[in-house]
Enzyme design. Sequence first.
Site, PDB file in Angstrom:
ATOM      1  CE1 TYR A  79      -4.303   0.482  -0.403  1.00  0.00           C
ATOM      2  CE2 TYR A  79      -4.411  -1.450   1.006  1.00  0.00           C
ATOM      3  CZ  TYR A  79      -5.008  -0.578   0.111  1.00  0.00           C
ATOM      4  OH  TYR A  79      -6.298  -0.754  -0.262  1.00  0.00           O
ATOM      5  CD  GLU A  81      -5.037   4.740   0.300  1.00  0.00           C
ATOM      6  OE1 GLU A  81      -5.523   5.731   0.862  1.00  0.00           O
ATOM      7  OE2 GLU A  81      -5.553   3.611   0.345  1.00  0.00           O
ATOM      8  CG  ASP A 256      -8.462  11.087 -23.370  1.00  0.00           C
ATOM      9  OD1 ASP A 256      -7.429  10.419 -23.571  1.00  0.00           O
ATOM     10  OD2 ASP A 256      -9.536  10.593 -22.978  1.00  0.00           O
ATOM     11  CB  THR A 285      -4.550   4.526 -21.720  1.00  0.00           C
ATOM     12  OG1 THR A 285      -4.541   4.714 -23.126  1.00  0.00           O
ATOM     13  CG2 THR A 285      -5.952   4.682 -21.190  1.00  0.00           C
ATOM     14  CE  LYS A 288      -7.187   3.143 -25.453  1.00  0.00           C
ATOM     15  NZ  LYS A 288      -7.318   3.853 -24.170  1.00  0.00           N
ATOM     16  NE  ARG A 294      -5.521  -3.806 -20.253  1.00  0.00           N
ATOM     17  CZ  ARG A 294      -6.087  -3.321 -21.354  1.00  0.00           C
ATOM     18  NH1 ARG A 294      -6.984  -2.353 -21.279  1.00  0.00           N
ATOM     19  NH2 ARG A 294      -5.778  -3.805 -22.540  1.00  0.00           N
TER      20      ARG A 294
HETATM   21  N1  DSN Z   1     -11.636   1.266 -24.902  1.00  0.00           N
HETATM   22  C1  DSN Z   1     -10.809   2.257 -25.522  1.00  0.00           C
HETATM   23  C2  DSN Z   1     -10.932   2.221 -27.002  1.00  0.00           C
HETATM   24  O1  DSN Z   1     -11.129   1.148 -27.514  1.00  0.00           O
HETATM   25  O2  DSN Z   1     -10.816   3.243 -27.661  1.00  0.00           O
HETATM   26  C3  DSN Z   1     -11.067   3.592 -25.003  1.00  0.00           C
HETATM   27  O3  DSN Z   1     -11.831   3.553 -23.890  1.00  0.00           O
END
Ligand code: DSN
Length: 491
Positions: A79, A81, A256, A285, A288, A294
């Site tokens: 932990y 925090e 974003d 994120t 991607k 992730r």
């Molecule tokens: N799930 C992602 C996508 O496929 O674009 C974004 O949330």
Amino acid sequence: MSADSVTAPSAGLGSEYAVTASAAYRSALEVIESVEPRIAAATRQELADQRDSLKLIASENYASPAVLLTMGTWFSDKYAEGTVGHRFYAACQNVDTVETLAAEHARELFGAPYAYVQPHSGIDANLVAFWAILATRIEAPELAELGAKNVNDLSEADWEKLRAKLGNQRLLGMSLDTGGHLTHGFRPNISGKMFYQRSYGTDPQSGLIDYDAVAAAAREFKPLILVAGYSAYPRRVNFAKMREIADEVGATLMVDMAHFAGLVAGKVFTGDEDPVPHAHVTTSTTHKSLRGPRGGVVLATEEYSAAVDKGCPMVLGGPLSHVMAAKAVAFAEARQPAFRDYAQNVADNAKALAEGFNKRGARLVTGGTDNHIVLLDVQSFGLTGRQAESALLDAGIVTNRNSIPNDPNGAWYSSGIRFGTPALTSRGFAADDFDRVAELVVETLRNTQPASGPNGPSKAKYTIADGTAERVHAASSEMLTANPLYPGLEL
Ligand code: DSN
């Protein structure tokens, strides 16, 4: 697998460590097997399935063995925090090292003044950003006016007044059917319940963002937050123009970049197309196009950094320290020159895929691409997105259905298929492979017909001509064998 393939240069997935990684995974699976064999079996099967399919989901990728292995450690047990040097738990010295390194790599990678690496996902990153903006722009001035140091000092009545103010702010973001994301203020998501939201779309003819229309909407609506960024828009965005619009109406620009962070990190998007120098707050994120674990990350200017740093406890619980460690490894990988080649290949391959569709007469939203996304309108094949997605899956092609502008079939059935090139580019697919992918997709869809159910025409049912799925699958298997996933990794 031949000995050569073990040492052959991979597309960045760490094939030089294949022998070591094989030993590590074999041992790990043996341990898992002794406790819950079905999980070990599912883990093996997942690798086999990913190896054997054309993964074209635009938001997916393959992380390197270094990133994957970093996630499986005892940092998961801790932990922590709070934030570096300011934790609510004892014995966080090693987590401090991890978080410091991950943030340092992120700042260097993106040229950002400040990075917060705790968010567990994209929605978490966006919530941290929203609340940091609300804390900076609404809460802090209110506290100052009332002479209070923090919210705990407020009377019940003043607190209720502040809560009402926080819950009554405006957000302008891209509409869902033109490629925006659910977390940009849409009602089914908590962001839509937090903000009074309006959206901007794209030009009906070109399908491109019309900056004059965005400016007009911003002048009329006067949002506190202007959100730029997308999950299904196949073109680049001029973030300098977005910032001008935000400045004119006194809005905070939040970008974003979850989908295209890899293209930013790899310097494919520079100047006006790089969001980081223009946005007040940038979220992403990490899994991607960036090809990490992730998770999520928030970048901010000095003005917003103190509030973003309070992501925990504002929005988050204990950080996933094992994932922060893997983010540090992924950011370090993305700082290597090879990642720039990878990012450029992602964009070049998307162009090749789009050209492959265009020359075969398929209709693309905006007519093409200049990022990693290609959005195919499947109405010209007489299909819904749902039917097309299922037929392609039968043929071993993994995609996802997606709305297109003014979609007559809504978000569930939809009329589009979204393709992305990050994952197959990681496997080593090149432009001619993506042309072949377009050919296989078109062949599959031309041989697919809508079908009826017991109650008449169906938006989900379809038939596929005999032999098509098998033929396409065999052709794609040849390409997959030539570009193996995790070459040399043997379980
Ligand atoms: N799930 C992602 C996508 O496929 O674009 C974004 O949330």
